[in-house]
Design a protein around this motif. Structure first.
Motif, PDB file in Angstrom:
ATOM      1  N   MET A   1      -4.241 -11.550  20.362  1.00  0.00           N
ATOM      2  CA  MET A   1      -3.218 -10.693  20.969  1.00  0.00           C
ATOM      3  C   MET A   1      -3.736 -10.121  22.286  1.00  0.00           C
ATOM      4  SD  MET A   1      -1.904  -8.640  17.551  1.00  0.00           S
ATOM      5  CE  MET A   1      -0.822  -7.518  18.456  1.00  0.00           C
ATOM      6  N   SER A   2      -2.843  -9.997  23.268  1.00  0.00           N
ATOM      7  CA  SER A   2      -3.242  -9.400  24.544  1.00  0.00           C
ATOM      8  C   SER A   2      -3.402  -7.890  24.365  1.00  0.00           C
ATOM      9  CB  SER A   2      -2.185  -9.671  25.619  1.00  0.00           C
ATOM     10  OG  SER A   2      -0.985  -8.962  25.324  1.00  0.00           O
ATOM     11  N   ASN A   3      -4.062  -7.278  25.313  1.00  0.00           N
ATOM     12  CA  ASN A   3      -4.236  -5.826  25.235  1.00  0.00           C
ATOM     13  C   ASN A   3      -2.897  -5.105  25.188  1.00  0.00           C
ATOM     14  OD1 ASN A   3      -7.014  -5.663  25.170  1.00  0.00           O
ATOM     15  ND2 ASN A   3      -7.238  -5.618  27.381  1.00  0.00           N
ATOM     16  N   GLN A   4      -1.955  -5.569  26.001  1.00  0.00           N
ATOM     17  CA  GLN A   4      -0.651  -4.911  26.029  1.00  0.00           C
ATOM     18  C   GLN A   4       0.068  -5.074  24.694  1.00  0.00           C
ATOM     19  OE1 GLN A   4      -0.397  -3.160  28.787  1.00  0.00           O
ATOM     20  NE2 GLN A   4       1.358  -2.116  27.906  1.00  0.00           N
ATOM     21  N   ASP A   5      -0.064  -6.249  24.083  1.00  0.00           N
ATOM     22  CA  ASP A   5       0.544  -6.471  22.766  1.00  0.00           C
ATOM     23  C   ASP A   5      -0.084  -5.563  21.717  1.00  0.00           C
ATOM     24  OD1 ASP A   5       2.333  -8.328  23.630  1.00  0.00           O
ATOM     25  OD2 ASP A   5       1.160 -10.083  23.013  1.00  0.00           O
ATOM     26  N   VAL A   6      -1.397  -5.362  21.818  1.00  0.00           N
ATOM     27  CA  VAL A   6      -2.071  -4.466  20.875  1.00  0.00           C
ATOM     28  C   VAL A   6      -1.522  -3.054  21.015  1.00  0.00           C
ATOM     29  CG1 VAL A   6      -4.273  -3.387  20.271  1.00  0.00           C
ATOM     30  CG2 VAL A   6      -4.194  -5.835  20.753  1.00  0.00           C
ATOM     31  N   ILE A   7      -1.413  -2.581  22.248  1.00  0.00           N
ATOM     32  CA  ILE A   7      -0.925  -1.217  22.493  1.00  0.00           C
ATOM     33  C   ILE A   7       0.491  -1.045  21.939  1.00  0.00           C
ATOM     34  CG2 ILE A   7      -0.255   0.425  24.288  1.00  0.00           C
ATOM     35  CD1 ILE A   7      -2.519  -0.747  26.011  1.00  0.00           C
ATOM     36  N   LEU A   8       1.375  -2.014  22.237  1.00  0.00           N
ATOM     37  CA  LEU A   8       2.767  -1.917  21.782  1.00  0.00           C
ATOM     38  C   LEU A   8       2.858  -2.017  20.265  1.00  0.00           C
ATOM     39  CD1 LEU A   8       4.511  -4.100  24.525  1.00  0.00           C
ATOM     40  CD2 LEU A   8       4.559  -1.610  24.299  1.00  0.00           C
ATOM     41  N   SER A   9       2.069  -2.912  19.672  1.00  0.00           N
ATOM     42  CA  SER A   9       2.107  -3.090  18.216  1.00  0.00           C
ATOM     43  C   SER A   9       1.649  -1.824  17.496  1.00  0.00           C
ATOM     44  CB  SER A   9       1.233  -4.277  17.808  1.00  0.00           C
ATOM     45  OG  SER A   9       1.714  -5.478  18.363  1.00  0.00           O
ATOM     46  N   ILE A  10       0.580  -1.221  17.996  1.00  0.00           N
ATOM     47  CA  ILE A  10       0.083   0.028  17.399  1.00  0.00           C
ATOM     48  C   ILE A  10       1.154   1.109  17.479  1.00  0.00           C
ATOM     49  CG2 ILE A  10      -1.592   1.908  17.664  1.00  0.00           C
ATOM     50  CD1 ILE A  10      -2.939  -0.496  16.562  1.00  0.00           C
ATOM     51  N   GLU A  11       1.800   1.195  18.642  1.00  0.00           N
ATOM     52  CA  GLU A  11       2.831   2.213  18.838  1.00  0.00           C
ATOM     53  C   GLU A  11       3.998   2.011  17.867  1.00  0.00           C
ATOM     54  OE1 GLU A  11       4.383   5.608  20.278  1.00  0.00           O
ATOM     55  OE2 GLU A  11       2.429   4.761  20.812  1.00  0.00           O
ATOM     56  N   GLU A  12       4.284   0.763  17.534  1.00  0.00           N
ATOM     57  CA  GLU A  12       5.393   0.452  16.618  1.00  0.00           C
ATOM     58  C   GLU A  12       4.989   0.586  15.156  1.00  0.00           C
ATOM     59  OE1 GLU A  12       6.521  -3.457  17.802  1.00  0.00           O
ATOM     60  OE2 GLU A  12       7.446  -2.793  19.698  1.00  0.00           O
ATOM     61  N   GLY A  13       3.735   0.941  14.881  1.00  0.00           N
ATOM     62  CA  GLY A  13       3.305   1.173  13.512  1.00  0.00           C
ATOM     63  C   GLY A  13       2.512   0.047  12.887  1.00  0.00           C
ATOM     64  N   TYR A  14       2.261  -1.025  13.626  1.00  0.00           N
ATOM     65  CA  TYR A  14       1.479  -2.138  13.069  1.00  0.00           C
ATOM     66  C   TYR A  14       0.025  -1.721  12.902  1.00  0.00           C
ATOM     67  CZ  TYR A  14      -0.957  -6.590  12.679  1.00  0.00           C
ATOM     68  OH  TYR A  14      -1.758  -7.617  12.252  1.00  0.00           O
ATOM     69  N   ARG A  15      -0.576  -2.126  11.791  1.00  0.00           N
ATOM     70  CA  ARG A  15      -2.003  -1.909  11.569  1.00  0.00           C
ATOM     71  C   ARG A  15      -2.612  -3.206  11.049  1.00  0.00           C
ATOM     72  NH1 ARG A  15      -0.438   1.765  14.120  1.00  0.00           N
ATOM     73  NH2 ARG A  15      -0.791   4.010  13.780  1.00  0.00           N
ATOM     74  N   LEU A  16      -3.885  -3.399  11.317  1.00  0.00           N
ATOM     75  CA  LEU A  16      -4.559  -4.627  10.897  1.00  0.00           C
ATOM     76  C   LEU A  16      -4.480  -4.796   9.378  1.00  0.00           C
ATOM     77  CD1 LEU A  16      -7.741  -4.458  13.140  1.00  0.00           C
ATOM     78  CD2 LEU A  16      -6.064  -6.317  13.154  1.00  0.00           C
ATOM     79  N   PRO A  17      -4.157  -5.988   8.903  1.00  0.00           N
ATOM     80  CA  PRO A  17      -4.140  -6.228   7.452  1.00  0.00           C
ATOM     81  C   PRO A  17      -5.555  -6.287   6.898  1.00  0.00           C
ATOM     82  CG  PRO A  17      -3.769  -8.284   8.629  1.00  0.00           C
ATOM     83  CD  PRO A  17      -3.793  -7.198   9.668  1.00  0.00           C
ATOM     84  N   ALA A  18      -5.677  -6.152   5.584  1.00  0.00           N
ATOM     85  CA  ALA A  18      -7.003  -6.192   4.955  1.00  0.00           C
ATOM     86  C   ALA A  18      -7.629  -7.564   5.150  1.00  0.00           C
ATOM     87  CB  ALA A  18      -6.870  -5.888   3.468  1.00  0.00           C
ATOM     88  N   PRO A  19      -8.901  -7.637   5.550  1.00  0.00           N
ATOM     89  CA  PRO A  19      -9.575  -8.933   5.651  1.00  0.00           C
ATOM     90  C   PRO A  19      -9.641  -9.617   4.278  1.00  0.00           C
ATOM     91  CG  PRO A  19     -10.825  -7.246   6.803  1.00  0.00           C
ATOM     92  CD  PRO A  19      -9.764  -6.540   6.005  1.00  0.00           C
ATOM     93  N   MET A  20      -9.795 -10.900   4.279  1.00  0.00           N
ATOM     94  CA  MET A  20      -9.878 -11.665   3.046  1.00  0.00           C
ATOM     95  C   MET A  20     -11.050 -11.163   2.202  1.00  0.00           C
ATOM     96  SD  MET A  20     -10.066 -15.799   2.644  1.00  0.00           S
ATOM     97  CE  MET A  20     -11.573 -15.957   3.577  1.00  0.00           C
ATOM     98  N   GLY A  21     -10.766 -10.847   0.931  1.00  0.00           N
ATOM     99  CA  GLY A  21     -11.807 -10.375   0.027  1.00  0.00           C
ATOM    100  C   GLY A  21     -12.167  -8.914   0.191  1.00  0.00           C
ATOM    101  N   CYS A  22     -11.408  -8.182   0.984  1.00  0.00           N
ATOM    102  CA  CYS A  22     -11.703  -6.756   1.203  1.00  0.00           C
ATOM    103  C   CYS A  22     -11.106  -5.915   0.077  1.00  0.00           C
ATOM    104  CB  CYS A  22     -11.114  -6.314   2.545  1.00  0.00           C
ATOM    105  SG  CYS A  22     -11.241  -4.551   2.872  1.00  0.00           S
ATOM    106  N   PRO A  23     -11.890  -5.090  -0.592  1.00  0.00           N
ATOM    107  CA  PRO A  23     -11.335  -4.215  -1.632  1.00  0.00           C
ATOM    108  C   PRO A  23     -10.228  -3.328  -1.069  1.00  0.00           C
ATOM    109  CG  PRO A  23     -13.732  -4.208  -1.713  1.00  0.00           C
ATOM    110  CD  PRO A  23     -13.348  -4.937  -0.464  1.00  0.00           C
ATOM    111  N   VAL A  24      -9.215  -3.104  -1.885  1.00  0.00           N
ATOM    112  CA  VAL A  24      -8.082  -2.299  -1.448  1.00  0.00           C
ATOM    113  C   VAL A  24      -8.541  -0.903  -1.026  1.00  0.00           C
ATOM    114  CG1 VAL A  24      -5.866  -1.314  -2.148  1.00  0.00           C
ATOM    115  CG2 VAL A  24      -6.517  -3.589  -2.940  1.00  0.00           C
TER     116      VAL A  24
END
Length: 551
Positions: free
Chosen positions: A395-418
């Motif tokens: 993702m571009s920096n601008q996409d990261v900024i907009l996504s964060i503002e819209e409430g998107y957060r990184l999903p749990a990595p594979m095998g990451c405890p909840v």
């Protein structure tokens, strides 16, 4: 709470303050802390000093400058709240009053020094024992001020250590000499180049100390042809690092400033930066080992936070790992090369910002704090659990900024405890006041380490931290497979999913890693991204079903 903070006098470089002693029976005041900063600067960058009596002379200030002061007490029960803020200004260079006051101060100091014994004997017969104690303590404080304060900065009392910004020194070289030990270059043996820094090469070598065992060190060098500003910026990191003493903070051994090349010498960390180390050992560690690494980083950050230091660039690339897998926070420079990727930094007035690791308020308003460091720590957690994957992928920096503002957060990595992903979500709260502090995070990670078998069932324990974030429901709901794949930048696999019979979100939520491989996703990074998003999608669908919705 103490009374009004009163200015007794001011000169071009000093301000004298006093206040009434608070009435705090039965708790005695251990000392007072005065916090101050230039009015036109952010409060986040401040200096502080301590005294045991209700008066202080703060030196090393700029002429004709307005400063903001506030005061708090420390008793056996801890610190009080800070007093209201008071604004006082130093005089200008041509002020006759400043000169007169300086002369008066010299005369008064000489008089006190010359007639101390006479005053004490006289007062013994004239005033109460309490007043006598007050005078003695005041004189004792003056002695301590001469020995414990340099250039207006406190050398903190044992157990009450506070970070001092080197930029508050009129002469930056004084900060270097105060906080960093000068090393004789003949005691250093450079062996090989191991990398390149912003100012020059980084080498490994050996440091020989008389009466001690020779130790391995890393040596940062300042390349030739530098200007004075580059030398100052280079040594500024040593002025900062030399103030820290913690097992999870990189240790400064000393500096070489009196010969060339100018060098900063630190302990050697055999496994290098954490992000590269994890990428080179993909899948080699147990969850408990990874949590142990995270616990060490959190402990180091708690120490920095307690000292009043804000890191501003916490990322796995700035964590170093030794041969025992101990992680140590590093990179305390004024300006730094954030990454080789020119897209990695977002430039605003005041310098570069590493977008993928930085809290929204710091990107938008340059409001850096321990809370913005907590956001960055959440990203470091994600990096560790994904074995050094790049946050937000391509993702571009601008996409990261907009996504964060819209409430998107990184999903749990594979095998990451909840439980760990829930802690990440806490760190990524939009409101910085709702993010956990590092004390809470160390405590929570300790709980996970003590109960390794319950790592996957400790989601409810996150409630011990401040208000639970809007869990999975904060993720945007997707209508179709295409929408979902678009959101994680994996739209190229849409036809493969459909052809393999995975045409609904519900069917995708039940996919396994073997299913993902079978439909033709062969790149490890792509597999991780898809599986991580599937885990989040699965939790999301369950959440919606519990609320009575049907997808």
């Amino acid at each position: 709470m103490v009374g009004m903070l009163k200015k007794d006098w001011a000169s071009q470089n000093s301000i004298a303050l006093s206040w009434l002693e608070p009435n705090l029976p039965p708790l005695a005041v251990v000392d007072y802390e005065i916090k101050y900063y230039e009015k036109e600067h952010e409060e986040l960058s401040y200096s502080s000093t301590r005294t045991k009596v209700p008066s202080v002379i703060i030196t090393g200030l700029k002429p004709s400058t307005c400063y903001v002061f506030s005061l708090r007490t420390r008793t056996s029960a801890g610190h009080s709240a800070y007093s209201p803020k008071y604004e006082y200004e130093t005089t200008d260079d041509t002020s006759d009053m400043a000169s007169d006051q300086g002369q008066v101060l010299v005369i008064v100091t000489a008089a006190v020094g010359g007639f101390t014994l006479l005053i004490i004997l006289t007062l013994f017969f004239l005033i109460t024992g309490r007043c006598q104690w007050y005078i003695k303590s005041k004189m004792s404080s003056e002695d301590k001020r001469r020995t414990n304060y340099q250039n207006g900065h406190a050398i903190p009392y044992p157990g009450v250590k506070t970070y001092v910004d080197p930029d508050t020194y009129e002469d930056p070289a004084q900060a270097v000499h105060e906080f960093a030990k000068e090393i004789d270059p003949t005691r250093i043996r450079i062996e090989r180049v191991i990398g390149a820094g912003e100012f020059g090469e980084v080498c490994s070598g050996r440091l020989r100390t008389p009466g001690k065992k020779e130790i391995a060190v890393a040596i940062k060098t300042l390349k030739g042809g530098y200007v004075e500003r580059q030398r100052r910026d280079f040594l500024r990191e040593a002025s900062i690092m030399g103030q820290f003493d913690h097992p999870n903070i990189i240790r400064l051994e000393g500096v070489v400033t009196k010969s060339r090349p100018v060098m900063i010498v630190v302990e050697y960390m055999e496994n290098g930066s954490l992000d590269s180390f994890l990428r080179n050992h993909d899948g080699h560690f147990t969850v408990i080992q990874l949590v142990g690494m995270l616990r060490g980083i959190a402990s180091g950050m708690k120490y920095l936070s307690d000292m009043g230091y804000v890191h501003r660039d916490l990322a796995a690339r700035n964590i170093l790992v030794n041969s025992n897998l101990v992680c140590k926070v590093s990179d305390f420079g004024l300006s730094r090369v954030l990454e080789d990727d020119p897209e990695a930094a977002y430039t605003t007035t005041g310098g570069k910002i590493p977008i993928r690791w930085t809290a929204p308020e710091a990107i938008a308003y340059r409001k850096f704090s321990s809370a913005s460091d907590a956001w960055s720590y959440g990203i470091v957690m994600w990096e560790v659990m994904s074995y050094g994957e790049r946050p937000y992928w391509e993702m571009s920096n601008q996409d990261v900024i907009l996504s964060i503002e819209e409430g998107y957060r990184l999903p749990a990595p594979m095998g990451c405890p909840v439980a760990l992903h829930q802690l990440m979500l806490h760190c990524w709260q939009k409101e910085r006041s709702q993010r956990p502090n590092f004390i809470d995070m160390v405590s929570f990670l300790d709980k996970l380490i003590r109960n390794p078998s319950s790592l996957l069932a400790l989601v409810e324990d996150i409630q011990c931290l401040p208000e639970s974030p809007g869990e999975v429901g904060e993720y945007p709901m997707f209508i179709s497979i295409g929408d979902w794949l678009d959101s994680i930048k994996m739209s190229q696999y849409k036809n493969s999913f459909v052809a393999a019979g995975f045409s609904t979100l519900d069917s995708v939520a039940h996919m396994t890693i073997e299913d993902v491989r079978r439909i033709g996703v062969v790149l490890i990074g792509h597999q991780r991204r898809i599986v991580s998003s599937i885990q989040t999608l699965r939790l999301q669908l369950l959440h919606e079903q519990e609320k009575g919705f049907h997808v």
